[in-house]
Design a protein around this motif. Structure first.
Motif, PDB file in Angstrom:
ATOM      1  N   ASP A   1       3.833  -3.712   2.200  1.00 55.18           N
ATOM      2  CA  ASP A   1       4.977  -4.629   2.196  1.00 55.18           C
ATOM      3  C   ASP A   1       5.628  -4.695   0.816  1.00 55.18           C
ATOM      4  OD1 ASP A   1       4.645  -5.269   4.892  1.00 55.18           O
ATOM      5  OD2 ASP A   1       3.215  -6.862   4.431  1.00 55.18           O
ATOM      6  N   ILE A   2       4.792  -4.682  -0.224  1.00 50.95           N
ATOM      7  CA  ILE A   2       5.335  -4.673  -1.583  1.00 50.95           C
ATOM      8  C   ILE A   2       6.133  -3.396  -1.808  1.00 50.95           C
ATOM      9  CG2 ILE A   2       4.762  -4.702  -4.042  1.00 50.95           C
ATOM     10  CD1 ILE A   2       2.187  -6.198  -3.309  1.00 50.95           C
ATOM     11  N   ALA A   3       5.587  -2.279  -1.325  1.00 51.11           N
ATOM     12  CA  ALA A   3       6.279  -0.998  -1.474  1.00 51.11           C
ATOM     13  C   ALA A   3       7.642  -1.034  -0.780  1.00 51.11           C
ATOM     14  CB  ALA A   3       5.419   0.124  -0.890  1.00 51.11           C
ATOM     15  N   ALA A   4       7.688  -1.639   0.400  1.00 48.66           N
ATOM     16  CA  ALA A   4       8.963  -1.738   1.124  1.00 48.66           C
ATOM     17  C   ALA A   4       9.953  -2.611   0.361  1.00 48.66           C
ATOM     18  CB  ALA A   4       8.721  -2.294   2.525  1.00 48.66           C
ATOM     19  N   ASP A   5       9.468  -3.713  -0.196  1.00 43.24           N
ATOM     20  CA  ASP A   5      10.337  -4.609  -0.962  1.00 43.24           C
ATOM     21  C   ASP A   5      10.921  -3.911  -2.188  1.00 43.24           C
ATOM     22  OD1 ASP A   5       9.851  -6.649   0.813  1.00 43.24           O
ATOM     23  OD2 ASP A   5       8.324  -7.622  -0.430  1.00 43.24           O
ATOM     24  N   LEU A   6      10.104  -3.081  -2.828  1.00 43.02           N
ATOM     25  CA  LEU A   6      10.515  -2.434  -4.071  1.00 43.02           C
ATOM     26  C   LEU A   6      11.155  -1.069  -3.838  1.00 43.02           C
ATOM     27  CD1 LEU A   6       7.429  -3.210  -6.359  1.00 43.02           C
ATOM     28  CD2 LEU A   6       9.546  -4.521  -6.082  1.00 43.02           C
ATOM     29  N   ASN A   7      11.120  -0.626  -2.569  1.00 42.19           N
ATOM     30  CA  ASN A   7      11.677   0.686  -2.205  1.00 42.19           C
ATOM     31  C   ASN A   7      10.965   1.818  -2.948  1.00 42.19           C
ATOM     32  OD1 ASN A   7      13.404   2.370  -0.740  1.00 42.19           O
ATOM     33  ND2 ASN A   7      14.959   2.380  -2.357  1.00 42.19           N
ATOM     34  N   VAL A   8       9.635   1.725  -2.966  1.00 35.92           N
ATOM     35  CA  VAL A   8       8.815   2.771  -3.582  1.00 35.92           C
ATOM     36  C   VAL A   8       7.701   3.136  -2.606  1.00 35.92           C
ATOM     37  CG1 VAL A   8       9.290   1.993  -5.933  1.00 35.92           C
ATOM     38  CG2 VAL A   8       7.283   1.107  -4.722  1.00 35.92           C
ATOM     39  N   ALA A   9       6.972   4.209  -2.909  1.00 33.40           N
ATOM     40  CA  ALA A   9       5.863   4.635  -2.055  1.00 33.40           C
ATOM     41  C   ALA A   9       4.661   3.703  -2.233  1.00 33.40           C
ATOM     42  CB  ALA A   9       5.465   6.064  -2.404  1.00 33.40           C
ATOM     43  N   PRO A  10       3.860   3.509  -1.171  1.00 37.24           N
ATOM     44  CA  PRO A  10       2.675   2.642  -1.288  1.00 37.24           C
ATOM     45  C   PRO A  10       1.715   3.075  -2.387  1.00 37.24           C
ATOM     46  CG  PRO A  10       3.171   3.060   1.019  1.00 37.24           C
ATOM     47  CD  PRO A  10       4.087   3.938   0.222  1.00 37.24           C
ATOM     48  N   ASN A  11       1.571   4.399  -2.605  1.00 38.71           N
ATOM     49  CA  ASN A  11       0.652   4.832  -3.665  1.00 38.71           C
ATOM     50  C   ASN A  11       1.163   4.459  -5.054  1.00 38.71           C
ATOM     51  OD1 ASN A  11       2.724   6.679  -3.714  1.00 38.71           O
ATOM     52  ND2 ASN A  11       1.411   8.469  -3.982  1.00 38.71           N
TER      53      ASN A  11
END
Length: 205
Positions: free
Chosen positions: A163-173
């Protein structure tokens, strides 16, 4: 002055408030980060009253973009978040003022005049907490970048990495890397330790 808020009712209400003061000239309003930047490019704005939750940009990123492009422009944050840690991050990003949306009309107008004159203005209810936060913050907090603080706050609030990755528009890794870096910088061996440490030191509400 530019009003930037994603809620039409808020923008209309603020417009009516500011029209009460003849010294304040409204240059327009914006509902998204892109609209905000578009309006600023017209070059008619000295102060922007900015909500933190603007579509198209995450958290304090928009503040940083505005300050970088328009260093003489005064950013006054007007938000629902009465969290001293969020306020500290907004001010560190370049905002000159920070208010919560339950502030009185008189104080709001006073704040606009203060930031327009180049003076900082913080919601009176947050001033003491901000002072304590600054005094009690560990030295390692100074090592954190704006994005690392953003990830830290999301982790403390229980957000999942995806979810953080989606918010920041970055990959989960990428978020996993930020988490590992935070644990290393703050000397914590697990996510739960990191969260407890952050709350204990007032790094998040």
């Amino acid at each position: 002055m530019l009003i930037a808020d994603d809620h039409a009712l808020v923008r209309e209400g603020l417009r009516k408030v500011f029209e009460l003061d003849d010294a304040i000239q409204l240059a327009g309003d914006a509902a998204t980060a892109c609209e905000t930047l578009f309006e600023l490019r017209r070059g008619r704005v000295d102060v922007v009253v900015l909500d933190l939750s603007m579509p198209g940009c995450t958290d304090v990123d928009l503040i940083e973009r505005i300050v970088e492009a328009y260093p003489t422009l005064a950013v006054l944050v007007l938000t629902m978040y009465a969290d001293p840690y969020i306020a500290r991050r907004a001010l560190d990003a370049g905002a000159i003022g920070y208010l919560t949306k339950d502030i009185s009309i008189d104080l709001l107008i006073e704040a606009v005049h203060e930031v327009a004159a180049g003076r900082s203005y913080v919601d009176p209810t947050l001033r003491a907490a901000l002072g304590c936060l600054q005094a009690n913050a560990p030295q390692t907090l100074e090592q954190l970048s704006a994005r690392e603080r953003q990830v830290l706050l999301a982790l403390v609030r229980g957000k999942a990495l995806i979810d953080i990755a989606a918010d920041l528009n970055v990959a989960p890794n990428t978020v996993s890397t930020y988490k590992s870096r935070l644990m290393e910088k703050l000397g914590q061996g697990s996510l739960s330790d990191l969260v407890r440490y952050s709350i204990r030191h007032g790094l998040a509400g």
